[in-house]
Scaffold this active site. Structure first.
Site, PDB file in Angstrom:
ATOM      1  N   LYS A   1       0.840  -1.209   0.000  1.00  0.00           N
ATOM      2  CA  LYS A   1       0.000   0.000   0.000  1.00  0.00           C
ATOM      3  C   LYS A   1       0.870   1.252   0.000  1.00  0.00           C
ATOM      4  O   LYS A   1       0.637   2.174  -0.789  1.00  0.00           O
ATOM      5  CB  LYS A   1      -0.922  -0.047   1.231  1.00  0.00           C
ATOM      6  CG  LYS A   1      -1.896   1.101   1.335  1.00  0.00           C
ATOM      7  CD  LYS A   1      -3.127   0.722   2.133  1.00  0.00           C
ATOM      8  CE  LYS A   1      -2.916   0.701   3.636  1.00  0.00           C
ATOM      9  NZ  LYS A   1      -2.710   2.044   4.219  1.00  0.00           N
ATOM     10  N   SER A   2       1.856   1.294   0.868  1.00  0.00           N
ATOM     11  CA  SER A   2       2.708   2.495   0.962  1.00  0.00           C
ATOM     12  C   SER A   2       3.420   2.765  -0.361  1.00  0.00           C
ATOM     13  O   SER A   2       3.502   3.912  -0.821  1.00  0.00           O
ATOM     14  CB  SER A   2       3.767   2.302   2.054  1.00  0.00           C
ATOM     15  OG  SER A   2       3.156   2.178   3.308  1.00  0.00           O
TER      16      SER A   2
ATOM     17  N   ARG B   1      -8.822  11.910  12.408  1.00  0.00           N
ATOM     18  CA  ARG B   1      -7.376  11.646  12.551  1.00  0.00           C
ATOM     19  C   ARG B   1      -6.576  12.946  12.635  1.00  0.00           C
ATOM     20  O   ARG B   1      -6.901  13.919  11.958  1.00  0.00           O
ATOM     21  CB  ARG B   1      -6.917  10.742  11.405  1.00  0.00           C
ATOM     22  CG  ARG B   1      -7.670   9.406  11.510  1.00  0.00           C
ATOM     23  CD  ARG B   1      -7.195   8.400  10.542  1.00  0.00           C
ATOM     24  NE  ARG B   1      -5.837   7.990  10.820  1.00  0.00           N
ATOM     25  CZ  ARG B   1      -5.157   7.177  10.037  1.00  0.00           C
ATOM     26  NH1 ARG B   1      -5.704   6.703   8.944  1.00  0.00           N
ATOM     27  NH2 ARG B   1      -3.926   6.834  10.356  1.00  0.00           N
TER      28      ARG B   1
ATOM     29  N   GLN C   1       4.419   9.216   7.432  1.00  0.00           N
ATOM     30  CA  GLN C   1       3.504  10.128   6.743  1.00  0.00           C
ATOM     31  C   GLN C   1       3.918  11.574   7.000  1.00  0.00           C
ATOM     32  O   GLN C   1       3.915  12.398   6.090  1.00  0.00           O
ATOM     33  CB  GLN C   1       2.069   9.874   7.190  1.00  0.00           C
ATOM     34  CG  GLN C   1       1.606   8.480   6.771  1.00  0.00           C
ATOM     35  CD  GLN C   1       0.182   8.173   7.156  1.00  0.00           C
ATOM     36  OE1 GLN C   1      -0.479   8.955   7.826  1.00  0.00           O
ATOM     37  NE2 GLN C   1      -0.303   7.019   6.731  1.00  0.00           N
TER      38      GLN C   1
ATOM     39  N   ASP D   1       1.573  -1.318  11.941  1.00  0.00           N
ATOM     40  CA  ASP D   1       0.299  -1.765  11.354  1.00  0.00           C
ATOM     41  C   ASP D   1       0.019  -3.243  11.647  1.00  0.00           C
ATOM     42  O   ASP D   1      -1.102  -3.715  11.432  1.00  0.00           O
ATOM     43  CB  ASP D   1       0.304  -1.545   9.832  1.00  0.00           C
ATOM     44  CG  ASP D   1       0.241  -0.062   9.479  1.00  0.00           C
ATOM     45  OD1 ASP D   1      -0.124   0.750  10.347  1.00  0.00           O
ATOM     46  OD2 ASP D   1       0.571   0.277   8.323  1.00  0.00           O
TER      47      ASP D   1
END
Ligand code: S3P
Length: 436
Positions: free
Chosen positions: A19-20, A119, A177, A323
């Site tokens: 995903k990243s 968030r 992030q 995660d």
């Protein structure tokens, strides 16, 4: 869907793309010159949100489901969006795109789903404001007319970009992030931008941006980027996502009769702390056919049924398995003895508050778990019972508890099992294929 105990899983599978890395392939391709061709792209909802945002910023992106072509327009080629950019459930899209938008001389407004609106975004507003961008948050209730301003520090928000100053940002959190948002803004800075984080977080941005031609240097926990590079489109082969492989790793270890080979998994050391945790818990796991693909280390992972025991997971390993902590907590419930997870306060600000959601659901299944301020303590080894799982729309909670359910007595159901589409649309079909 109802899950009951299954005794035996065997076979091979390839999990979907990382995903990243998939997000970054689209973003970096968009701001590079020429064509970026991505194979192995994760066709999950989060990465599709990134595609749709960049299309709205004037980038032509072709996606036939197996190959994605990004027709990049260079660092200064994005055009103002005509609509609100919708990031869906994706924190990575929201935070990384903000770094890029900070360097654009136009305004953009971003929004997402109920989870994304809770968030914390101040963590990127602070450094990007210091660099010269301006942010305004809106009361979600007044949206889309955005009449009511708030200082919530959450989406929806408007960002006004422009010419940026370089900074050396000392990030209070180890977050790839945050680091990536600052580095991407640094592409538009007036000097060398640096980010130092307490512990090194995943370094896909540093590796991939360098591949596109950026001048970027990593020393310990500091990354430095030079402004205005000439970025060139690349061919990217996205490896399988270790965060998705994690569910099958856990299944192979917990289930009494299992041997599972997971092919083509990215094992970047800044991402693969779970492999060390498995080792510390006595899991039988081997890495086969180790190689490098598009600058990222990759291997096939073989797991077999194991007698797991408790361990302590804390300190600098945490960002490398952040995660995977929900599925590690499930493994801990099946392991003999006590597992302690510390220094993982970041779990509270993921797609759900994962300290709370893991605790609530493991308790519902009869596990002995105590939540703490920065982690949890799990006294494992007693059989789990089927339960009604509350996912809070969090894909990793749904997948973690599907694995728990397949090893528990009685039946388990979920309030929302479809949320797995965020990162692993074929998760249930892949599970089914391994069932004997
Ligand atoms: C990601 C970084 C991590 C991770 C997320 C993806 C990324 O978040 O939890 O799923 O691609 O950079 P943080 O950087 O906020 O820890």
């Amino acid at each position: 869907m109802e899950f009951t105990k299954k005794h035996s899983f065997h076979g091979e599978l390839s999990v979907p793309g990382d995903k990243s890395i998939s997000h970054r392939g689209i973003m970096f391709g968009a701001i590079s010159g020429g064509l970026t061709e991505i194979t192995g792209f994760l066709q999950g909802a989060d990465c599709l949100s990134t595609i749709s945002c960049f299309r709205q910023l004037g980038i032509s992106i072709e996606n036939d489901g197996s190959r994605v072509l990004v027709h990049g327009r260079g660092l200064h080629g994005l055009t103002p969006p005509k609509q609100i950019l919708d990031v869906g459930n994706s924190g990575t899209t929201l935070r990384l795109i903000s770094g890029i938008l900070a360097g654009q001389s136009f305004q953009s407004t971003l929004n997402g789903d109920v989870s994304i609106r809770k968030r914390p975004m101040k963590r990127i507003f602070i450094p990007l404001t210091e660099m010269g961008a301006r942010f305004q948050c809106w009361d979600a209730g007044s949206f889309p007319d955005y009449r009511t301003k708030t200082s919530s520090g959450c989406a929806p928000f408007t960002i006004q970009g422009g010419s940026l100053k370089h900074i050396h940002y000392q990030s209070p959190v180890s977050s790839a992030q945050v680091k990536s948002a600052v580095l991407l803004a640094g592409l538009y800075g007036d000097g060398i931008t640096r980010v130092t984080e307490p512990v090194l977080s995943r370094n896909h941005t540093e590796l991939m941006l360098a591949g596109f031609g950026a001048d970027i240097l990593s020393t310990d926990t500091t990354a430095a980027i030079w402004p205005e590079p000439k970025l060139e489109g690349q061919a990217i082969h996205v490896p399988g996502d270790i965060s998705s492989a994690a569910y099958f790793i856990a299944l192979g270890l917990i289930c009494p009769h299992a041997e599972i080979l997971i092919q083509n998994v990215g094992i970047n050391p800044t991402r693969s702390g779970m492999l060390k945790a498995v080792h510390a818990m006595g899991g039988k796991l081997s890495l086969l056919n180790e190689r490098t693909v598009s600058g990222e280390p990759v291997a096939d992972i073989l797991v077999t049924s194991s007698s797991l025991h408790g361990t302590t997971i804390e300190g600098s390993i945490i960002p490398t398995l952040i995660d995977e902590l929900p599925i590690i907590a499930v493994m801990a419930a099946f392991a003999k003895g006590t597992t302690v997870i510390r220094d993982a306060r970041e779990l509270k600000v993921k797609e759900s508050d994962r300290i709370a959601t893991v605790t609530e659901n493991l308790k519902a299944m009869g596990a002995d778990i105590t939540p703490t301020e920065d982690g949890m303590i799990i006294r494992g080894g007693s059989p789990l019972q089927g339960a009604r799982i509350k996912t809070y729309g969090d894909h990793r909670i749904a997948m973690s508890f599907a694995i728990a359910a397949l090893n528990a007595e009685g039946a388990t159901t979920f309030d929302d099992e479809a949320c797995v589409t965020v990162s692993y649309p074929s998760f249930y079909q892949d599970l089914e294929k391994l069932l004997d």
